[in-house]
Design an enzyme around this catalytic site. Structure first.
Site, PDB file in Angstrom:
ATOM      1  N   ASP B  10      15.814   2.841  83.499  1.00 24.71           N
ATOM      2  CA  ASP B  10      14.668   2.829  82.596  1.00 24.71           C
ATOM      3  C   ASP B  10      13.479   3.401  83.359  1.00 24.71           C
ATOM      4  OD1 ASP B  10      13.423   2.324  80.243  1.00 24.71           O
ATOM      5  OD2 ASP B  10      12.915   0.249  80.725  1.00 24.71           O
ATOM      6  N   ASP B 105      13.363   7.531  77.493  1.00 29.88           N
ATOM      7  CA  ASP B 105      13.113   7.026  78.854  1.00 29.88           C
ATOM      8  C   ASP B 105      14.134   5.984  79.301  1.00 29.88           C
ATOM      9  OD1 ASP B 105      12.389   5.034  77.164  1.00 29.88           O
ATOM     10  OD2 ASP B 105      10.406   4.683  78.013  1.00 29.88           O
ATOM     11  N   GLU B 106      15.281   5.951  78.623  1.00 29.16           N
ATOM     12  CA  GLU B 106      16.273   4.936  78.976  1.00 29.16           C
ATOM     13  C   GLU B 106      17.675   5.553  78.917  1.00 29.16           C
ATOM     14  OE1 GLU B 106      16.164   0.544  77.582  1.00 29.16           O
ATOM     15  OE2 GLU B 106      17.515   1.575  76.234  1.00 29.16           O
TER      16      GLU B 106
END
Lengths: 372, 408
Positions: B10, B105-106
């Protein structure tokens, strides 16, 4: 028609055709048997237009003639008759009079001309085989035939000619429902005029099982165009084959099996029978844990209870856990003959080969279930 | 037992971090990325400096301004961040090919099978090398892209996700094999993915503060109320998805194995209405494939196949056919759907939407089919294997046109 016949002889004859007549047909006469009194005996004919049967019974015929009557009805009547001798007489208004001792039935019938036409048959080649052997082929495979599968080619048993390691020519019968497969073979004499896309339908298998009563007596197998005819003394039976493509089954018979377990057939069979008490739901996997010396069979079923069985085995290869539909395995164990059976597979999700240690003429493949 | 092989990477305060990369003067200052000045909108990213003030992503910018009036507010610049996300993905792919982007973003990583690649002499077990590789990956993302990230490594997906959150900022957190419950139990209930503010409120109101309490509810009214939730948390902790192919929780629950109730269906609206049969049937083929894949995952077969068709005048037709025996095979379903298409569609009006459904489901209990060499099943199983591990879209069938065989 007027004749005297032994009650039990007539009863046996009628019993044989109960599986052929079509009770729920739209054509009323498909539920009938055609009785034909002629010199030397009584001929019975039954058909559902896909399967046809002709059987001759010995009878004392005083007046020849023909008539059709409802086969199930007549069978029930004959079985209940008081005396060992039965008299069958046709009346002018198409009725069949059945007399035995002091009882007398009058059953409605139809004219022989109204009886449905029998499927045609022209033999292209014939082979002979022991009746018991052919019956075994059916018994060892019929339970694996699919029922009304969308894959049409699975709805019948496939026939082919194979050569055993001994050089013996054999007829092989193979059936699969997509989850399991059964193959059995037996020696024959003569020639098999087989062609591709010839599958023996379920119904014909059921009838064969019933009609093939002998063991060493030879049955003649005639191969026609899309049909097969079986002839034994006093009886002829033929049926249309399904025109479907049987899958290339060789691909699913595993050859590289790292795990191989040997067990006593009676012990394994008895254990599976007990396990089956709790497994009513066929969609439930039963856990089979194979270790070096023991096979542990375990069912955990909150509703009906739990069961654990241990069967002595000899295992080659590493310990392994596999899920199976226990019924599939029980059915195979039920048709094997040797004292010991072997179960072989490569990994827990690979097809499992089941064989008899004493006979090389049958093998079975069962696909596992996922365990978790 | 399953060793920790699923990682969740993350990116820390992703949009803020990118803005700081582009303008280093923002480093160390309170930054909030969200709506443009003077516009209403929500916070998309807040730096750690403003978080103690209560600013969270998802809250309105107006509210954030009240809490942190002195922070620097920047507009969300669409199109800028995705390039950095791609760079991060490229770095991850140097560590493992099994990557799935959960969002911009993960990322989820599957490190199964990488043990020997990262093993070094003297390691105490294969997990040591995997943990080292994960730490090196975190450093590589920082060094090569310039963005901080945190990674959670766990035996299953939900725990990897939680661990990545606990590892922040710029850390790595590992949940060891066998330590799943010990990891989960002390956590506040809200940490569990799927327990939102409402459920949290109900739980806390009832005195259930930690996941451990939730898992181990004493018999009584509390267990009657929250027992199944606790059981779900416990089950997912111990046996949660161990691969990337498992879909998001809502979807997965929908396709729980052995569930024969209800129906399965997938539909698709065309970007532009389609008037030719080939175009419609291509889409039906793809939908048949998808719905059968779901049936196999759910371990059910279906007796009835349903076609749904909506023409561009918004007239919707459904046609169904019941098969002689249940199936989970796309070739059978697609053939049936094509037959239904002929009944349902004259071809006069272009098609706006098509759908393929399966009903009258039956539990197969995980019974596998014999791998008949020709055609779909053997190849299909391999394809299912890839999809189960990497997700449905990881692989596509290349069939073109109706006459082509299902799989070349």
């Amino acid at each position: 028609m007027d004749l005297y016949i032994d009650r039990d002889e007539l009863g046996r004859g009628l019993a044989r055709i109960q599986g052929i007549i079509e009770r729920r047909s739209t054509h009323p006469l498909l539920s009938h048997v055609l009785l034909h009194a002629r010199d030397g005996g009584l001929r019975m004919t039954a058909t559902d237009t896909e399967v046809a049967y002709i059987g001759d019974l010995s009878a004392n015929v005083s007046r020849p003639g023909q008539l059709t009557v409802d086969a199930a009805n007549l069978f029930q009547v004959v079985r209940s008759l008081p005396e060992a001798t039965v008299q069958l007489t046709s009346t002018s208004n198409k009725r069949l009079e059945v007399r035995s001792g002091r009882s007398q039935f009058k059953l409605p019938g139809s004219a022989a001309e109204d009886f449905p036409a029998l499927p045609a048959f022209d033999a292209r080649g014939t082979a002979k085989m022991a009746e018991g052997a052919l019956r075994r082929l059916v018994e060892q495979t019929a339970f694996s035939v699919a029922t009304d599968d969308v894959r049409y080619g699975l709805n019948g048993a496939h026939l082919e000619e194979v050569t055993a390691e001994s050089g013996e020519k054999r007829l092989r019968m193979v059936a699969t429902d997509g989850h399991r497969l059964a193959s059995a073979e037996a020696p024959f004499e003569g020639s098999l005029a087989l062609s591709a896309r010839m599958l023996v339908p379920r119904k014909a298998l059921a009838v064969m099982r019933k009609l093939l009563e002998g063991d060493e007596d030879q049955v003649e197998i005639g191969f026609g165009d899309g049909a097969i005819r079986l002839s034994r003394p006093e009886q002829t039976f033929w049926f249309r084959l399904l025109d479907g493509e049987f899958p290339d089954y060789h691909a699913v018979v595993p050859t590289e099996n790292k795990h191989r377990a040997m067990a006593r057939r009676d012990e394994l069979g008895a254990a599976l029978k007990r396990v089956g008490i709790l497994v009513q739901d066929r969609a439930r996997a039963v856990r089979f844990a194979f270790s070096e010396t023991e096979l542990e069979i375990e069912v955990q079923n909150a509703d009906r209870g739990e069961v654990r069985e241990v069967v002595a085995i000899e295992l080659e290869g590493a310990a392994i856990q596999v899920g199976f539909n226990a019924r599939y395995l029980a059915e195979v164990i039920g048709v094997l003959r040797g004292d010991r059976v072997s179960l072989e597979l490569a990994h827990p999700l690979a097809p499992c080969l089941v064989r008899d240690s004493d006979h090389d003429d049958a093998f079975f493949v069962i696909m596992p279930m996922r365990l978790d | 037992m399953f060793p920790p092989r699923i990682a969740c990477l993350d990116l820390d305060t992703f949009f803020v971090s990118v803005e700081r990369l582009l303008d280093p003067s923002l480093i160390g200052k309170p930054v909030v990325v969200g709506a443009a000045p003077g516009h209403r909108g929500v916070v998309t990213s807040a730096s750690y400096e403003v978080r103690p003030l209560g600013v969270r992503s998802g809250m309105s910018v107006t509210e954030a301004r009240k809490l942190a009036p002195h922070a620097i507010y920047l507009p969300t610049r669409h199109g800028v961040y995705s390039g950095y996300s791609k760079q991060v993905r490229a770095v991850i792919e140097d560590t493992t090919p099994a990557v799935q982007a959960a969002s911009i973003d993960e990322f989820f990583l599957d490190l199964r099978g990488c043990e020997r690649l990262y093993a070094r002499p003297g390691d105490d077990g294969p997990t040591v090398g995997i943990v080292r590789a994960v730490r090196e990956l975190r450093e590589a993302v920082q060094a090569r892209v310039g963005l901080p990230c945190s990674i959670g490594l766990a035996p299953c997906r939900p725990l990897a996700k939680i661990a990545s959150g606990l590892a922040k900022p710029a850390g790595v957190r590992v949940v060891p094999e066998g330590g799943e419950l010990a990891f989960v139990e002390p956590l506040p209930v809200r940490k569990w993915p799927g327990i939102g503010p409402r459920t949290e409120e109900r739980l806390v109101g009832a005195g259930v503060l930690t996941l451990g309490q939730l898992i181990d509810l004493p018999p009584g009214p509390l267990r009657a109320r929250f027992g199944s939730l606790g059981e779900g948390v416990r089950a997912a902790s111990l046996r949660g998805p161990r691969s990337l192919g498992e879909d998001r929780p809502a979807f997965k629950e929908h396709d729980a194995p052995g569930t024969a109730e209800g129906t399965l269906s997938n539909e698709r609206t065309f970007h532009a209405d389609v008037g030719d049969r080939q175009g419609v049937s291509d889409q039906l083929r793809s939908l048949s494939e998808r719905v059968c894949w779901r049936a196999r995952r759910r371990r059910v077969t279906a007796r009835t196949v349903v076609l749904k068709l909506r023409t561009n005048d918004f007239h919707t037709v459904t046609r169904s056919r019941t098969l002689p025996s249940p199936t989970d095979r796309e070739d059978v379903v697609f053939a049936c759907v094509l037959g239904l298409l002929d009944e349902a569609w004259s071809g006069r009006l272009p098609v706006r939407l098509v759908g393929v459904g399966l009903s009258q489901l039956q539990d197969t209990g995980g019974q596998l089919g014999l791998p008949f060499g020709q055609g779909r099943p053997a190849v299909g199983r391999a394809i299912d294997g890839v999809r189960d591990r990497f997700g449905y879209d990881a692989i596509r069938l290349g069939a073109v046109g109706e006459k082509t065989s299902w799989i070349a």
